[in-house]
Design a protein around this motif. Structure first.
Motif, PDB file in Angstrom:
ATOM      1  N   GLN A  63      -1.630 -20.843 -49.869  1.00  0.00           N
ATOM      2  CA  GLN A  63      -2.024 -21.881 -48.930  1.00  0.00           C
ATOM      3  C   GLN A  63      -3.119 -21.324 -48.019  1.00  0.00           C
ATOM      4  O   GLN A  63      -3.062 -20.163 -47.611  1.00  0.00           O
ATOM      5  N   PRO A  64      -4.142 -22.131 -47.697  1.00  0.00           N
ATOM      6  CA  PRO A  64      -5.250 -21.634 -46.861  1.00  0.00           C
ATOM      7  C   PRO A  64      -4.790 -20.993 -45.564  1.00  0.00           C
ATOM      8  O   PRO A  64      -5.324 -19.960 -45.154  1.00  0.00           O
ATOM      9  N   ASN A 108     -16.413 -14.100 -50.472  1.00  0.00           N
ATOM     10  CA  ASN A 108     -15.643 -14.936 -51.395  1.00  0.00           C
ATOM     11  C   ASN A 108     -16.349 -16.252 -51.685  1.00  0.00           C
ATOM     12  O   ASN A 108     -16.398 -16.716 -52.831  1.00  0.00           O
ATOM     13  N   PHE A 109     -16.933 -16.864 -50.653  1.00  0.00           N
ATOM     14  CA  PHE A 109     -17.575 -18.166 -50.816  1.00  0.00           C
ATOM     15  C   PHE A 109     -18.837 -18.099 -51.686  1.00  0.00           C
ATOM     16  O   PHE A 109     -19.176 -19.080 -52.346  1.00  0.00           O
ATOM     17  N   VAL A 110     -19.541 -16.965 -51.656  1.00  0.00           N
ATOM     18  CA  VAL A 110     -20.778 -16.879 -52.439  1.00  0.00           C
ATOM     19  C   VAL A 110     -20.533 -16.326 -53.834  1.00  0.00           C
ATOM     20  O   VAL A 110     -21.486 -16.123 -54.603  1.00  0.00           O
ATOM     21  N   LEU A 208     -24.329 -22.091 -42.311  1.00  0.00           N
ATOM     22  CA  LEU A 208     -25.003 -23.386 -42.308  1.00  0.00           C
ATOM     23  C   LEU A 208     -24.205 -24.424 -43.089  1.00  0.00           C
ATOM     24  O   LEU A 208     -24.042 -25.569 -42.635  1.00  0.00           O
ATOM     25  N   THR A 209     -23.698 -24.021 -44.243  1.00  0.00           N
ATOM     26  CA  THR A 209     -22.923 -24.956 -45.057  1.00  0.00           C
ATOM     27  C   THR A 209     -21.655 -25.391 -44.337  1.00  0.00           C
ATOM     28  O   THR A 209     -21.274 -26.571 -44.373  1.00  0.00           O
ATOM     29  N   LEU A 210     -21.001 -24.454 -43.660  1.00  0.00           N
ATOM     30  CA  LEU A 210     -19.786 -24.777 -42.915  1.00  0.00           C
ATOM     31  C   LEU A 210     -20.077 -25.774 -41.802  1.00  0.00           C
ATOM     32  O   LEU A 210     -19.358 -26.772 -41.631  1.00  0.00           O
ATOM     33  N   VAL A 211     -21.143 -25.552 -41.054  1.00  0.00           N
ATOM     34  CA  VAL A 211     -21.505 -26.441 -39.952  1.00  0.00           C
ATOM     35  C   VAL A 211     -21.828 -27.840 -40.468  1.00  0.00           C
ATOM     36  O   VAL A 211     -21.386 -28.853 -39.904  1.00  0.00           O
ATOM     37  N   LEU A 222     -11.265 -27.445 -48.683  1.00  0.00           N
ATOM     38  CA  LEU A 222     -11.330 -27.892 -50.074  1.00  0.00           C
ATOM     39  C   LEU A 222     -12.523 -27.263 -50.782  1.00  0.00           C
ATOM     40  O   LEU A 222     -13.563 -27.018 -50.170  1.00  0.00           O
ATOM     41  N   PRO A 223     -12.382 -26.993 -52.100  1.00  0.00           N
ATOM     42  CA  PRO A 223     -13.488 -26.409 -52.865  1.00  0.00           C
ATOM     43  C   PRO A 223     -14.700 -27.348 -52.872  1.00  0.00           C
ATOM     44  O   PRO A 223     -14.570 -28.572 -52.782  1.00  0.00           O
ATOM     45  N   HIS A 224     -15.878 -26.754 -52.996  1.00  0.00           N
ATOM     46  CA  HIS A 224     -17.103 -27.557 -53.025  1.00  0.00           C
ATOM     47  C   HIS A 224     -18.208 -26.742 -53.688  1.00  0.00           C
ATOM     48  O   HIS A 224     -18.025 -25.557 -54.002  1.00  0.00           O
TER      49      HIS A 224
END
Length: 301
Positions: A63-64, A108-110, A208-211, A222-224
């Motif tokens: 879980q996140p 992790n995100f990249v 930037l993506t988070l903002v 959620l994944p994107h």
């Protein structure tokens, strides 16, 4: 068949190289070298603890909130230990903790394209090794080379038709390793500009993506596929081309940080930092330009 636990191999590579460096240090300095093993031990412990969180997520999605809680606790414990053995106070503990969680999650995100994180890790480790060498910090240099060597050994299996993926195991471990070395360099007095040079595009992309997602009211857990590097790939570039482009930008950012490394934060080094804005603008605008070019080509045909 593609192996999804390739991050374990990277962790083993980092561990082997670090242990060899520790043994060499002890053989050179005897009992006087024991104190210098504290950071390498912390480096390995934190790397593997974060990798374990990633492995659990790979095997059985966490879980996140649980994942984030584990990351915060690990970063907080490490930051507190750093504060105890240095002159930094509570404010730095909180700052280091936020940085740690940010860097680990950014790594992790990249990790969404073949070769992207592995290439970035090679450059980051090599830059940190150079900075450590320049400042006479052999321990930093050796740990950074261990990180670079492990990533370089993994890269051939992760480019083109990938035979192995880092998974959360690898990306979390790499993020933790980068975090430890970055904080260590800061404690040693290395200018922040020098430290963040190889990380500027990863942190900017994720931030930037988070903002933007928060601004649009999206669920950020959620994944994107909305990161800049992903949009460049969606606009037509291959995984390898995007990864190579990002690696080239990171190298340029490090080159622009050399004046600050040599002279410190003085007025004569500030113009070099301005060029970072130009590189970031290029990174942001590239997917837009690629889309516009393709749309124009479609209209003409």
């Amino acid at each position: 068949m593609t192996v999804r636990g390739g991050g374990i191999a990277v962790g083993c590579g980092i561990t082997a190289a670090t242990v060899v460096a520790m043994i060499w240090n002890l053989s050179e300095h005897g009992v006087f070298g024991i104190g210098s093993t504290l950071i390498p031990v912390a480096f390995l412990l934190l790397t593997w603890c974060y990798s374990t969180i990633g492995l659990n997520d790979d095997l059985d999605s966490l879980q996140p909130i649980g994942r984030l809680l584990g990351q915060v606790i690990l970063a907080l414990v490490f930051s507190a230990c750093i504060a105890i053995f240095s002159t930094h106070g509570i404010a730095h503990i909180l700052a280091f903790t936020i940085i740690g969680v940010s860097v680990v999650n950014a790594a992790n995100f990249v990790d969404g394209l073949n070769g992207y994180v592995a290439g970035w890790t090679i450059i980051t480790g090599a830059w940190f090794a150079f900075v450590g060498f320049w400042n006479g910090e052999n321990d930093v240099m050796l740990l950074s080379l261990a990180l670079t060597g492990a990533a370089a050994g993994f890269l051939p299996f992760n480019i083109g038709q990938a035979r192995a993926f880092l998974g959360d195991t690898g990306s979390y471990g790499i993020g933790a390793a980068v975090f430890v070395i970055a904080v260590w360099l800061f404690v040693l007095g290395v200018p922040i500009v020098v430290i963040i040079a190889p990380m500027i595009f990863v942190l900017f992309d994720v931030g930037l993506t988070l903002v933007l997602r928060l601004f649009r009211g999206e669920n950020i857990f959620l994944p994107h596929r909305q990161h800049i590097y992903q949009r460049i790939q969606q606009a037509g570039w291959t995984h390898g081309r995007v990864s190579l482009f990002h690696a080239a930008l990171c190298v340029l950012a490090c080159v622009l940080a050399i004046p600050t490394l040599l002279s410190g934060n003085v007025a004569t080094t500030y113009p070099a930092h301005v060029f970072w804005a130009g590189l970031l603008a290029l990174y942001v605008l590239l997917p837009l330009w690629l889309r516009k070019r393709d749309d124009a080509g479609t209209v003409l045909t």
